[in-house]
Design a protein around this motif. Structure first.
Motif, PDB file in Angstrom:
ATOM      1  N   THR A   1      37.389  45.372  31.396  1.00  0.00           N
ATOM      2  CA  THR A   1      38.291  44.979  32.473  1.00  0.00           C
ATOM      3  C   THR A   1      39.573  45.782  32.367  1.00  0.00           C
ATOM      4  OG1 THR A   1      37.414  42.745  32.402  1.00  0.00           O
ATOM      5  CG2 THR A   1      39.544  43.026  33.456  1.00  0.00           C
TER       6      THR A   1
ATOM      7  N   GLN B   1      43.225  43.720  36.349  1.00  0.00           N
ATOM      8  CA  GLN B   1      42.222  42.720  36.709  1.00  0.00           C
ATOM      9  C   GLN B   1      42.221  41.505  35.784  1.00  0.00           C
ATOM     10  OE1 GLN B   1      38.788  45.254  36.433  1.00  0.00           O
ATOM     11  NE2 GLN B   1      38.691  45.511  38.656  1.00  0.00           N
TER      12      GLN B   1
ATOM     13  N   ASP C   1      40.951  33.748  35.709  1.00  0.00           N
ATOM     14  CA  ASP C   1      40.702  32.687  36.690  1.00  0.00           C
ATOM     15  C   ASP C   1      39.206  32.444  36.868  1.00  0.00           C
ATOM     16  OD1 ASP C   1      43.387  32.243  37.094  1.00  0.00           O
ATOM     17  OD2 ASP C   1      43.504  33.528  38.889  1.00  0.00           O
ATOM     18  N   CYS C   2      38.431  33.522  36.943  1.00  0.00           N
ATOM     19  CA  CYS C   2      36.979  33.382  37.099  1.00  0.00           C
ATOM     20  C   CYS C   2      36.360  32.697  35.874  1.00  0.00           C
ATOM     21  CB  CYS C   2      36.316  34.739  37.324  1.00  0.00           C
ATOM     22  SG  CYS C   2      36.697  35.464  38.913  1.00  0.00           S
TER      23      CYS C   2
ATOM     24  N   HIS D   1      42.742  37.902  37.324  1.00  0.00           N
ATOM     25  CA  HIS D   1      41.592  37.507  38.141  1.00  0.00           C
ATOM     26  C   HIS D   1      40.401  37.128  37.256  1.00  0.00           C
ATOM     27  CE1 HIS D   1      38.651  37.400  41.343  1.00  0.00           C
ATOM     28  NE2 HIS D   1      37.923  38.296  40.687  1.00  0.00           N
ATOM     29  N   VAL D   2      40.128  37.910  36.223  1.00  0.00           N
ATOM     30  CA  VAL D   2      39.007  37.627  35.326  1.00  0.00           C
ATOM     31  C   VAL D   2      39.235  36.305  34.593  1.00  0.00           C
ATOM     32  CG1 VAL D   2      37.802  38.426  33.245  1.00  0.00           C
ATOM     33  CG2 VAL D   2      38.342  40.044  35.065  1.00  0.00           C
TER      34      VAL D   2
END
Length: 170
Positions: A149, A153, A159-160, A156-157
């Protein structure tokens, strides 16, 4: 962000220009050097009009290559595309060394000029290695570490991963 340099078809014009310029400069140097060093000839000198022309052109190429760093730092200057500057930097940087070498009469000189030529050669080799690494490393890293990553990013990662962990706990 950092751009990945790939020597591809987009470099064709610069590569062609550089090869043609090198052949012309080398051919003229060979002719001039041969006639200048013949018995009764003026002898080669970096201070002759031809030697000065090679020196001025080579110095101009080195200055232009150095301006890439300035252009990157002052992003508000709209002086062409960054990729175009990068291509010119690569090819003119490669061409500058033989032009300066012709200026020097194909000698490294002694004392200061020797060390300047050695440093110039080191810069040239490190630039070539840099371009090679920029062509190899991104693809190699992508193949070896597919789940890597980028820094941008990470939020976002996270959060996922948090959403996925919450669903597993539920």
């Amino acid at each position: 962000g950092c751009c990945v340099v790939l020597i591809d078809r987009s470099h064709k014009a610069w590569a062609t220009f550089s090869i043609v310029a090198l052949l012309l400069a080398g051919g003229y140097f060979g002719f001039y050097y041969y006639t200048a060093t013949q018995p009764g000839g003026p002898g080669w000198s970096s201070q002759s009009w031809t030697g000065l022309a090679y020196g001025i052109v080579g110095f101009g190429m080195m200055i232009f290559c150095g301006l890439l760093g300035v252009r990157r730092r002052v992003r508000i200057w709209r002086l062409g595309k960054g990729q175009s500057w990068l291509r010119a930097h690569i090819w003119l940087g490669l061409l500058a060394f033989p032009i300066i070498y012709f200026h020097a009469g194909m000698r490294f000189g002694n004392n200061l000029t020797l060390w300047l030529m050695i440093l110039f050669a080191i810069v040239l080799v490190s630039g070539i290695l840099g371009v090679i690494l920029q062509n190899i490393l991104p693809h190699s890293l992508l193949m070896r570490v597919p789940a890597e990553t980028t820094y941008e990013q990470v939020p976002h990662v996270i959060d996922c991963l948090r959403t996925e962990a919450d669903s597993m706990v539920s």
